[in-house]
Every structure is written in C-alpha cells, then in structure tokens.
Design an enzyme around this catalytic site. Structure first.
Site, PDB file in Angstrom:
ATOM      1  N   ASP A  55       7.099  75.600  32.664  1.00  0.00           N
ATOM      2  CA  ASP A  55       6.742  74.992  33.947  1.00  0.00           C
ATOM      3  C   ASP A  55       6.003  76.026  34.801  1.00  0.00           C
ATOM      4  OD1 ASP A  55       8.256  73.016  32.963  1.00  0.00           O
ATOM      5  OD2 ASP A  55       9.754  73.002  34.577  1.00  0.00           O
ATOM      6  N   TYR A  56       6.460  77.272  34.677  1.00  0.00           N
ATOM      7  CA  TYR A  56       5.874  78.328  35.481  1.00  0.00           C
ATOM      8  C   TYR A  56       4.398  78.521  35.128  1.00  0.00           C
ATOM      9  CZ  TYR A  56       4.845  82.982  37.204  1.00  0.00           C
ATOM     10  OH  TYR A  56       4.254  84.035  37.835  1.00  0.00           O
ATOM     11  N   TYR A  58       2.423  76.368  33.708  1.00  0.00           N
ATOM     12  CA  TYR A  58       1.685  75.186  34.163  1.00  0.00           C
ATOM     13  C   TYR A  58       1.361  75.317  35.656  1.00  0.00           C
ATOM     14  CZ  TYR A  58       0.490  70.460  35.461  1.00  0.00           C
ATOM     15  OH  TYR A  58      -0.169  69.372  35.978  1.00  0.00           O
ATOM     16  N   ASP A  59       2.389  75.668  36.433  1.00  0.00           N
ATOM     17  CA  ASP A  59       2.200  75.775  37.889  1.00  0.00           C
ATOM     18  C   ASP A  59       1.126  76.790  38.251  1.00  0.00           C
ATOM     19  OD1 ASP A  59       4.091  73.915  38.324  1.00  0.00           O
ATOM     20  OD2 ASP A  59       5.697  75.323  38.820  1.00  0.00           O
ATOM     21  N   SER A 104       4.204  34.987  33.856  1.00  0.00           N
ATOM     22  CA  SER A 104       5.524  35.461  33.475  1.00  0.00           C
ATOM     23  C   SER A 104       5.742  35.182  31.990  1.00  0.00           C
ATOM     24  CB  SER A 104       6.534  34.710  34.327  1.00  0.00           C
ATOM     25  OG  SER A 104       7.722  35.420  34.326  1.00  0.00           O
ATOM     26  N   LEU A 105       6.957  35.349  31.498  1.00  0.00           N
ATOM     27  CA  LEU A 105       7.226  35.052  30.088  1.00  0.00           C
ATOM     28  C   LEU A 105       8.302  33.983  30.000  1.00  0.00           C
ATOM     29  CD1 LEU A 105       7.469  38.669  28.612  1.00  0.00           C
ATOM     30  CD2 LEU A 105       5.709  36.989  28.065  1.00  0.00           C
ATOM     31  N   GLU A 135       8.152  44.268  20.752  1.00  0.00           N
ATOM     32  CA  GLU A 135       8.290  45.524  21.499  1.00  0.00           C
ATOM     33  C   GLU A 135       9.333  45.348  22.599  1.00  0.00           C
ATOM     34  OE1 GLU A 135       4.199  45.354  22.514  1.00  0.00           O
ATOM     35  OE2 GLU A 135       4.576  44.597  24.524  1.00  0.00           O
ATOM     36  N   LYS A 137      11.228  44.937  26.171  1.00  0.00           N
ATOM     37  CA  LYS A 137      10.901  44.353  27.473  1.00  0.00           C
ATOM     38  C   LYS A 137      11.414  45.338  28.515  1.00  0.00           C
ATOM     39  CE  LYS A 137      11.352  40.091  30.120  1.00  0.00           C
ATOM     40  NZ  LYS A 137      11.722  40.724  31.376  1.00  0.00           N
ATOM     41  N   ASP A 139      12.354  47.138  31.910  1.00  0.00           N
ATOM     42  CA  ASP A 139      12.960  46.541  33.102  1.00  0.00           C
ATOM     43  C   ASP A 139      12.626  47.382  34.338  1.00  0.00           C
ATOM     44  OD1 ASP A 139      14.410  44.787  34.541  1.00  0.00           O
ATOM     45  OD2 ASP A 139      16.374  45.504  33.906  1.00  0.00           O
ATOM     46  N   ARG A 158       2.634  43.205  41.036  1.00  0.00           N
ATOM     47  CA  ARG A 158       2.428  41.844  40.541  1.00  0.00           C
ATOM     48  C   ARG A 158       2.275  40.845  41.687  1.00  0.00           C
ATOM     49  NH1 ARG A 158       5.324  37.281  39.371  1.00  0.00           N
ATOM     50  NH2 ARG A 158       4.612  36.133  37.554  1.00  0.00           N
ATOM     51  N   GLU A 196       4.517  48.340  33.098  1.00  0.00           N
ATOM     52  CA  GLU A 196       5.760  48.327  33.853  1.00  0.00           C
ATOM     53  C   GLU A 196       6.065  49.736  34.335  1.00  0.00           C
ATOM     54  OE1 GLU A 196       6.769  45.215  33.661  1.00  0.00           O
ATOM     55  OE2 GLU A 196       8.779  45.236  34.542  1.00  0.00           O
ATOM     56  N   TYR A 248       1.379  47.616  28.286  1.00  0.00           N
ATOM     57  CA  TYR A 248       1.625  46.800  27.094  1.00  0.00           C
ATOM     58  C   TYR A 248       0.717  45.575  26.960  1.00  0.00           C
ATOM     59  CZ  TYR A 248       4.428  44.836  30.874  1.00  0.00           C
ATOM     60  OH  TYR A 248       4.828  44.353  32.082  1.00  0.00           O
ATOM     61  N   LYS A 344      16.015  37.794  25.645  1.00  0.00           N
ATOM     62  CA  LYS A 344      16.813  38.522  26.638  1.00  0.00           C
ATOM     63  C   LYS A 344      18.131  39.004  26.044  1.00  0.00           C
ATOM     64  CE  LYS A 344      16.107  38.032  30.770  1.00  0.00           C
ATOM     65  NZ  LYS A 344      15.379  38.299  31.964  1.00  0.00           N
ATOM     66  N   CYS A 438      43.284  53.844  61.148  1.00  0.00           N
ATOM     67  CA  CYS A 438      43.358  54.281  59.751  1.00  0.00           C
ATOM     68  C   CYS A 438      44.427  53.467  59.016  1.00  0.00           C
ATOM     69  CB  CYS A 438      43.693  55.772  59.700  1.00  0.00           C
ATOM     70  SG  CYS A 438      44.003  56.350  58.029  1.00  0.00           S
ATOM     71  N   CYS A 441      47.308  56.415  58.094  1.00  0.00           N
ATOM     72  CA  CYS A 441      48.109  57.143  59.092  1.00  0.00           C
ATOM     73  C   CYS A 441      48.053  56.475  60.464  1.00  0.00           C
ATOM     74  CB  CYS A 441      47.654  58.595  59.186  1.00  0.00           C
ATOM     75  SG  CYS A 441      46.045  58.768  59.967  1.00  0.00           S
ATOM     76  N   CYS A 456      38.566  58.530  59.770  1.00  0.00           N
ATOM     77  CA  CYS A 456      39.860  58.942  60.304  1.00  0.00           C
ATOM     78  C   CYS A 456      39.738  60.447  60.535  1.00  0.00           C
ATOM     79  CB  CYS A 456      40.942  58.631  59.264  1.00  0.00           C
ATOM     80  SG  CYS A 456      42.477  59.506  59.562  1.00  0.00           S
ATOM     81  N   CYS A 461      46.029  63.594  57.721  1.00  0.00           N
ATOM     82  CA  CYS A 461      46.179  62.253  57.129  1.00  0.00           C
ATOM     83  C   CYS A 461      46.467  62.419  55.631  1.00  0.00           C
ATOM     84  CB  CYS A 461      44.904  61.450  57.338  1.00  0.00           C
ATOM     85  SG  CYS A 461      44.904  59.876  56.463  1.00  0.00           S
TER      86      CYS A 461
HETATM   87  S1  IVH Z   1       3.728  40.807  28.280  1.00  0.00           S
HETATM   88  C1  IVH Z   1       0.775  37.507  29.569  1.00  0.00           C
HETATM   89  N1  IVH Z   1       5.231  42.781  27.482  1.00  0.00           N
HETATM   90  O1  IVH Z   1       8.460  41.015  31.852  1.00  0.00           O
HETATM   91  C2  IVH Z   1       1.975  38.272  29.107  1.00  0.00           C
HETATM   92  N2  IVH Z   1       5.716  41.810  29.603  1.00  0.00           N
HETATM   93  O2  IVH Z   1       9.767  38.463  32.505  1.00  0.00           O
HETATM   94  C3  IVH Z   1       2.191  39.469  29.881  1.00  0.00           C
HETATM   95  N3  IVH Z   1       7.569  42.928  30.787  1.00  0.00           N
HETATM   96  O3  IVH Z   1       6.006  39.738  33.961  1.00  0.00           O
HETATM   97  C4  IVH Z   1       3.549  40.029  29.780  1.00  0.00           C
HETATM   98  N4  IVH Z   1       7.982  44.430  29.243  1.00  0.00           N
HETATM   99  O4  IVH Z   1       6.411  42.312  33.945  1.00  0.00           O
HETATM  100  C5  IVH Z   1       5.001  41.881  28.470  1.00  0.00           C
HETATM  101  N5  IVH Z   1       6.440  44.575  26.634  1.00  0.00           N
HETATM  102  C6  IVH Z   1       6.211  43.689  27.612  1.00  0.00           C
HETATM  103  C7  IVH Z   1       6.980  43.664  28.797  1.00  0.00           C
HETATM  104  C8  IVH Z   1       6.697  42.703  29.768  1.00  0.00           C
HETATM  105  C9  IVH Z   1       8.324  43.978  30.442  1.00  0.00           C
HETATM  106  C10 IVH Z   1       7.722  42.181  32.052  1.00  0.00           C
HETATM  107  C11 IVH Z   1       6.426  41.725  32.683  1.00  0.00           C
HETATM  108  C12 IVH Z   1       6.560  40.231  32.807  1.00  0.00           C
HETATM  109  C13 IVH Z   1       8.034  40.045  32.776  1.00  0.00           C
HETATM  110  C14 IVH Z   1       8.415  38.652  32.357  1.00  0.00           C
END
Ligand code: IVH
Length: 700
Positions: A55-56, A58-59, A104-105, A135, A137, A139, A158, A196, A248, A344, A438, A441, A456, A461
C-alpha cells in the site's frame, strides 16, 4: 485483462518507477507510465484481490502523479487515477433517462419453477434444449453506466427503471469500475452497461461498528448500505465506504463507423467475458453455461450452500438464455425479460408480531428497548428478541406493540426490524412508552440534548456493573469461555464478583459449593480465565467497554501506545490525531483515563498478570518493525534518506510523511528543524538517533 507478459512488463515498469520515485527523479515524462502502473495496481488490488506492491509503494506513486499533475494541470486526463477523488459536496442528483428501461426480473423459488421457465423458453423458441448462462444475483443497488469513446461519462441509479438519478461522482469512487475502457477495440462507440453496487461483508461490519460507536443505530443490511452510499452528498465519504461493483448486462450499444457487432456480443457469456477482458469485475469466474435446465438447478443449489462463505451478499442466482438472437425472439413483458429469471434463495426476512418491549440497562447506563417477538425462523435461526435501539428509532419506524413486523437477518448481521406492516393494523396496537426511571435501580433517567439515548447516571447501578463484567468476558472482548451472562449475574448477586479485577480473584472453593458447578466446569472456567491474561492489548482495550470504543478504535489505540497507561499522557489533540478518532471519541478516552478509579483498576489488572503492553513494540526490539511508524529528519550521519526509508519497509515498518500522533519514532540527524519541535511537543513520539535506529533492526 492483463496477459502474463503484460503483467511482467508492468511489474518491471513499477520497479523502475519506484526506484525513480525514491531517488526523486520522477518527472512529467513519466506521467502516462505512472497512470498505467497505478491503473494496473488498482486492478490487482480491488478487482483481483491480489496486490503485487505494498500500500505504501502504491501511495508513493499516486502522490508522485498527483504532484506532477498539480504542477502541470494541462497533463490531467479524465481517466487519470487521481480523477476519482472529488472535492466538495455534490449539490443534488439530477434525474436522467436510461438509454433502455432497466427492467426487473421474474422470480422463481424452486426447481419446479425453473422447469416451468425452461418449458416456456422451449415453446417460444421451438427448440428442444436451450443453452443457459447462470450467475449470482448480487444483492446491492443497481446502476447503469455509460461509456462513450472509451470514457465513463455517466453513472446512474435504477430509479423507477425508466429514469434514475445521476450519481457519476460517487460511482467514480468505486475502484472496480474503470474510468476508461477500450470498447473501441471491439468497434463500440457508445455502450450502456448494468451492474450492482455492493459493500462487502467485512466493510459493512466495520461501517456498522463505527456508527454504533457513535451511538447511532446500525443499518439492517449491506444492500441498504450500498444503495444509500450511492446517494450520499459527500463523495469523499462515499469513497471511505469502499463500495465494489459487479457488471452483468449490456443493455445498449452503438458501433463505430464501418464496424460490425463483435462476436462477443452475440451471447451473454461472451459479453461477460468482454467486460472482464476490459478490466471490469463481471461474474466471469462465477458464471457457468449449461445446455438444458438440470445442470442449472444443481448449480443454483450448490451456490446456495456457498452463500455464507462469499465475501459479499447474494440473494439468489440469475438464469439467462445465452444466445442474444434467442433472447430477442423471446422478448419481454413491461416488467421483465422473458429470457431470464431470478432463482431466489431462502429468504432472510420473515414476519412476526411485536409482543412486548423490555428495557435493558447497558454497561454505560444506556437504556435500550428490546422488542420481544413471536419466535420466527429466518435462515435457520429462530429470532425472538431484537434491539430497537432508542426512542427516536421507535418513533421513526412507528413501531407499536401488537404490530406485524418485517424482520431481517442478513448473513451474520444482528437481526433488525425492517419495518412495521402498518396496513395490517387492526386498531388495537399500543404505543410504546419509554420509562422515566431506571428499570433496575429506579433512579431518574437523563438524556443529553443532541443524543437519542436515555441513561441511568447512577454509577452504582448493579445493572451497569454486571454489564461491564459481561462485556469484559464476552467473545469479541477477552473471550473467557464458560463464564456466560447467567454466571456473571449469579456470582454478582451472591457477592462473589463485584468488578472486573474480581474475575481474576474469584473464590473457586465457594463456587465449588454452589449447585451446578462440578470440578470439570470449575477447571474449565479457571483455565479460561488464566488464558485470557494472554489476550492481545486491543482486546483488553475493547473489553474495558469505554464509550464509543469499538474493536476498530481499540486496535488503533493499541497500535499507538507502548503501554496502555501511556494514554494518561495523551491530550485531546493527541487523541484526535489518531486515525478515525473524532472529538467525541477522543473526549470519551480522555475522560476514562483521567478517572483515578479506572487507572487503579488497570494497575490492579496488570498486577494480576494482564497484558497492558503493546506486544508489537516488544517485537520491534527484536528487529521486527511491524506495526511501527517512522519519520526521518535532518542529515543522517551514514544513511541516505531513501535507504533509511527502504530499511524501515524491508523490516515491515511504515514511513510516515509528517509528525502526528500516529508516529512512533522520529529519527533525527543534523540540522533537524520543525519536525523535531513538533515531535517534542507531541510527547508521544520517541526521538532517536540513526545509531539507535540501526540497533532496533539488529545492525551495529
Ligand atoms: S440481469 C434485463 N443479472 O436483480 C435484465 N440482474 O430483481 C437485467 N441483479 O434489477 C437484469 N444480479 O438489479 C441481472 N446477475 C444479475 C443480477 C441482477 C443482481 C438485480 C438487478 C435487477 C434485480 C431484479
């Protein structure tokens, strides 16, 4: 991203740059080389987790680049590693349109759901086996990134999927997101990518510890921490939280004139590879391709088992039809693509009923409300009791007795109430009233103006004394196994144990006469107590339960001192010079070490054989400088400054750039100036000669 040859070349280049830097010979000519080397080492450190320099080092290279750019601002490029850092506050986050709506998915929860998904995919494509890419998901908080002519030009949250907030400055703080990437080599002019943003479990734990040290309630999960950080107004604060990102999905791109779609952008697998090759952190290592759904199901289940071992949170897997042409054929609904589905994992949330609230008195007198819940199993653990922190928190979340509540237990994070399900109220829920006295006491409770906590103030106490002992013996503190809360309370009530030193003078004959204590449990307890005397100093500091001092600050303090009682000499200013110690924390440490009873207790503990010395400083005497900081000033009799600094690093020490409370040794030569004066004033810095320095590493 970097081939073996390129890695070797960049390592060589780094070596040369470090040499030049030490000799003070880095100039404008090396600007681009410095950038290339720094980008490479950022990638090694953040994306691969496999750094090749300290790290040093790099810095030092980073500072050299900063210096050159400061002297010649015309040389600055927007993708220079120095351009991540932004000064000042962001005014607001303008709303921006995504190039393609961020859908969304659809969700699935078991193998039948996946078999159903596969059946529909086969029907709509007319194929009898489909290739899927699977792959994790991730969070965290979703983002979209736009690169134009190889430069990152926009980062957005988003939002509602159509419009998000422009958070480019905060996104630039994320070191796994390259500021520039050579999309042009694939014929791409503009591209929108989705990903993400995450905070890894370790950093989240540290972050929560820090805010709890400040008396604030912790965040319920890393997802909220990551998403919240993206919208923070101070980019330097965002940088401190060490966010990471996975990308992704390629949602949109345009080609340079005369270029054709690259083969990589004909499958999902290819796009993940392309992003990885350009230096992004994509799930290149985590993804897997299967023909047919059977392998997919097994892979999802295998991954669920690994979930807790990953450094970041995932809440499932995402299964995507691999071939982009097939994806187009399948299309999408207004909510989600038909070619992908989320699988999920078992939920880490559950609902329960808030049955009652009990008020507990802690070691610092703070009265904490604890919600008693109808037991609910979350991720294999039954939760029936959750801290609800303080009166403001209860008001903010509008918690009431009888409420249905959403509870979350994210990994090894302490369970939290996420919210009350107010729509489910029947009208007979009761407000929670904070006690005025309290609960142990009965003395009157007090609250400071800007604080949220009622306290307290009666130092006698019994609850506080007991809690101090309970904290001292606990797992993260002195880790005295076999003690347990119940035993501490029992011994306390029977007058066998009144304070912390009393742990080490327990009358085991009397304990032996008590019911439930056989010779074996006494032997175990006795040896656990004896073993605790060898615990390192930082555990002991944490164990003292000084207000606002969590494990991180305890480590900082342990590293700063040679002996714990040195802290008696530290002024408020000295303390604030330590890393991450602000006025509030400094005030608390100062107060603790100004109190005669506390000093008496520490002296007693030392006599009883506990470790109040900093072991690392003792190691230093044996020639190892690890954990030690040095600074050189004036002309040394035999050593060149750069050689002396190299010796420190070779022996595991660190060279600082100025005098501060972090500094352990100032090595003084002839004509030493202001640094020496400053060090003398600080009181905490050891001032030594070159000869003494050489003795420390066993030379001369
Ligand atoms: S693909 C059009 N891949 O999960 C498809 N989403 O519950 C685009 N997420 O809105 C999404 N990991 O924010 C995709 N490997 C992954 C993901 C992923 C997390 C999130 C993403 C999405 C949400 C849906």
């Amino acid at each position: 991203m970097y081939s073996k040859e390129k890695t070797k070349e960049l390592q060589q280049l780094t070596g040369e740059l470090i040499k030049k830097q030490k000799a003070g010979q880095l100039t404008k000519k090396e600007t681009e080389k410095l950038r290339e080397a720094l980008r490479f080492h950022e990638y090694r450190y953040y994306t691969l987790n496999d750094p090749l320099i300290s790290d040093y080092e790099y810095d030092q290279l980073y500072k050299s680049l900063e210096k050159i750019e400061k002297e010649s601002p015309e040389l600055i490029t927007p993708d220079s590693p120095t351009q991540r850092v932004a000064k000042g506050l962001t005014k607001g986050f303008p709303t921006v349109q995504h190039l393609v709506p961020m859908l969304s998915l659809d969700n699935s929860y078991n193998s039948d759901d996946l078999i159903d998904f596969d059946r529909k995919a086969k029907e709509s494509t007319g194929l009898n086996k489909i290739e899927y890419c699977v792959e994790p998901k991730f969070d965290g908080g979703s983002i979209s990134l736009i690169y134009e002519n190889d430069l990152l030009t926009r980062g957005a949250t988003r939002g509602d999927g159509v419009e998000g907030e422009e958070v480019t400055t905060n996104i630039k703080q994320i070191k796994t997101i390259p500021l520039s990437a050579k999309f042009s080599t694939y014929g791409i002019q503009q591209i929108e990518i989705r990903g993400e943003v995450l905070i890894n479990k370790d950093n989240f734990k540290k972050y929560n510890e820090k805010i709890m040290e400040e008396g604030l309630p912790p965040l319920a999960n890393p997802r909220n921490a990551a998403a919240g950080t993206l919208r923070i107004k101070d980019p330097s604060e965002a940088a401190k939280r060490n966010l990471e990102a996975f990308v992704y999905h390629v949602s949109f791109y345009t080609l340079l004139k005369g270029k054709k779609t690259p083969v990589e952008l004909t499958t999902h697998e290819g796009s993940i590879q392309l992003l990885w090759d350009l230096g992004f952190r994509s799930p290149e290592k985590e993804k897997k391709v299967f023909t047919g759904i059977e392998g997919v199901i097994k892979y999802c289940n295998d991954f669920e088992e690994k979930r807790d071992k990953l450094p970041y949170e995932i809440d499932g897997m995402v299964i995507k039809v691999n071939d982009f042409a097939l994806q187009d054929k399948m299309g999408m609904t207004s909510h989600h693509p038909r070619w992908a589905i989320a699988y999920k994992f078992k939920a880490r949330q559950g609902t329960s009923i808030l049955l009652n609230v009990e008020f507990q008195v802690g070691r610092t007198g703070a009265v904490t409300p604890v919600a008693k819940l109808e037991p609910v199993a979350i991720g294999g653990v039954t939760v029936s009791s959750i801290s609800i922190h303080n009166e403001d928190y209860i008001k903010e979340k509008d918690l009431r007795i009888g409420d249905q509540v959403l509870v979350e237990r994210a990994g090894d994070v302490i369970p939290q109430i996420v919210k009350s399900l107010t729509d489910a109220r029947k009208g007979n829920e009761k407000k929670i009233h904070f006690p005025k006295n309290c609960p142990v006491c009965n003395s009157k409770l007090f609250k400071e103006e800007e604080e949220a906590v009622w306290r307290c103030l009666n130092i006698d106490c019994p609850a506080q004394a007991m809690e101090r002992i309970i904290h001292f013996v606990s797992k993260d503190a002195m880790d005295i196994r076999g003690f347990g809360d119940a035993n501490v309370r029992k011994f306390y009530e029977l007058d066998l144990l009144k304070d912390i030193p009393g742990i080490y003078t327990l009358d085991f004959d009397k304990i032996g006469e008590m019911e439930g204590f056989g010779q074996k449990s006494i032997d175990n307890l006795q040896s656990a107590i004896a073993n605790s005397k060898k615990q390192p100093l930082h555990r002991m500091i944490y164990a003292l339960g000084i207000r606002f001092i969590g494990e991180t600050t305890a480590k900082t303090l342990a590293q700063a001192v040679g002996h714990l009682l040195d802290l008696k000499k530290y002024s408020l200013e000295d303390l604030q010079n330590l890393e991450d110690v602000g006025p509030k924390v400094a005030g608390s440490i100062h107060q603790f070490f100004s109190n005669k009873d506390n000093i008496k207790m520490l002296e007693q503990l030392e006599k009883l054989g506990l470790q109040l010395k900093n072991e690392k400083k003792q190691l230093a005497a044996a020639g190892n400088l690890s954990g030690q900081t040095f600074l050189f000033t004036g002309t040394l009799p035999t050593l060149k400054r750069s050689d002396a600094e190299a010796i420190v690093e070779e022996n595991g020490g660190q060279v600082l750039s100025g005098v501060s409370a972090k500094l352990n040794y100032l090595v003084v030569g002839e004509d030493a100036g202001s640094k020496l004066d400053k060090a003398k004033k600080l009181n905490t810095v050891k001032i030594i000669s070159e000869e003494e320095f050489l003795k420390m590493i066993g030379k001369k």
